[in-house]
Write an enzyme that holds these catalytic residues in place. Sequence first.
Site: not given
Ligand code: F6R
Ligand code: MG
Ligand code: MG
Length: 362
Positions: A229, A12, A226
Amino acid sequence: MSKITLSVIKADIGGYVGHTDVHPDLLEIAKKMLKEKGDMLIDFHVTRVGDDIQLIMTHREGVDSEKIHKLAWDTFLACTERARELKLYGAGQDLLKDSFSGNIKGMGPGVAEMEFEERKSEPVVIFIADKTEPGAWNLPLYKMFADPFNTAGLIIDPSMHQGFKFEVYDMYEGKKIVFNTPEELYDMLVFIGATGRYCIRKVYTKNNEIAAVSSTQRMNLMAGKYIGKDDPVLIVRCQNGLPAVGEVLEAFANPHLVSGWMRGSHTGPMIPVSLEDAVPTRFDGPPRVCALGFQLKEGKLIGPQDLFKDIAFDSARKKALEIADYMRTLGPFEPHRLPLQELEYTTLPHLMEKLKDRWEKD
Ligand code: F6R
Ligand code: MG
Ligand code: MG
C-alpha cells in the site's frame, strides 16, 4: 516576499523488523543528506511512521521542482544502500525505477506539495500514515472542510461560511474534477465514498487559496503488480479562515475503517497515535496515523508538535483497538479481507488461471 513551497516526499525503503519500523541509521543518513546536499532548502525535518520515511522540506523552488525531487531521490538511494548493508526487509522497495527521470512522481515515492504566500502566522499539520492508501484521507478531509458537525467554523466563522472547493482525482483513469461545497456535497460523496478509486487530492478556499494537499500515487497501480500500500501523507494549513488545528485533528477522533493492514489486503481502523506509538506490529498493523504540527517562520519549520499525543485521543485509540479485535475475528472473510477486485495484483489472477478449467457451467 516570494512564495514558500512545502514538500513532503516519502518512501518505504526497508523495514526494521519486517514492515514495522525504520532503522535509526536510515533516519540519520536522510538528515545528513538533506543537510549536506540541500543548499536550496530553507529548512527540513526527517521523520517516520511505521516503515516509512518522510522528508519534510521548505524551499522556494515551487512544486514539481526537479532539484527538490532529485534531492529526495538521492536521499532515498543513500538510505537504500545502508538498508541493503543491514539486509533490512524489502530494502529499496519503493524505488521502482533505476534512475531519476526529472520528477519523482511515478517512480515509487509518495509526494504532497503546496506553494503559498506565508501568512502573518502559518500553522500547518502534516499527517503521515502507515499500512493504508491515499483514499484513507477522504473521510477526514470531508469532515475537516465540509462537515459542520466536525468543524464549527463552517457555521460560526464568516470567513469559512461559504465553504471550500475539493479536487477529486480518479486514480484509475488519471482524471480530476472540482466540486464546490456545500452546493455539490451529495454529488461529491458519490465519488469520495469509493476510497480505492477516487481520492481528494486538494482542497482550496473559494478564493482559490490552497488549504490541503494529499499524496495520491497508487504504487500498486503504477507497478502493475502488488508491492504494498502507498502509506500516504497529507498537508493541511490551519486557522484564520481555515479549520482550526483542533477541528483538523477532530476528524480522527472517531477511528474510521481504511484499506491496508496485513498484506495491504484488509480493512481496519485507522488509529491516531503519537510518533512513539507508530510501530504497527499486530497483524502488521492496524493502520496508524500521526500528526506533526509546525509553525512556519519565513519557511523555517518551528516544531514539530506530536499532536496525537494528547490523552484526549485515548478513547479513539481504545475504540480502534476494539474494532481491530472484532475485525480480526472475521479472518479471511469480507469486509475484513478486501473484496476481490482490490486483490487483483495478489493471488487472484494466478488462482483464476489455475482453476479456469474446473469451473463448470451450471
Ligand atoms: C502491508 C505490508 C505487510 C506485508 C506482509 C507480507 O503493507 O507491507 O503486511 O504485506 O508482511 O510481506 P512479504 O510478502 O514481503 O513477506
Ligand atoms: Mg514496508
Ligand atoms: Mg509502510
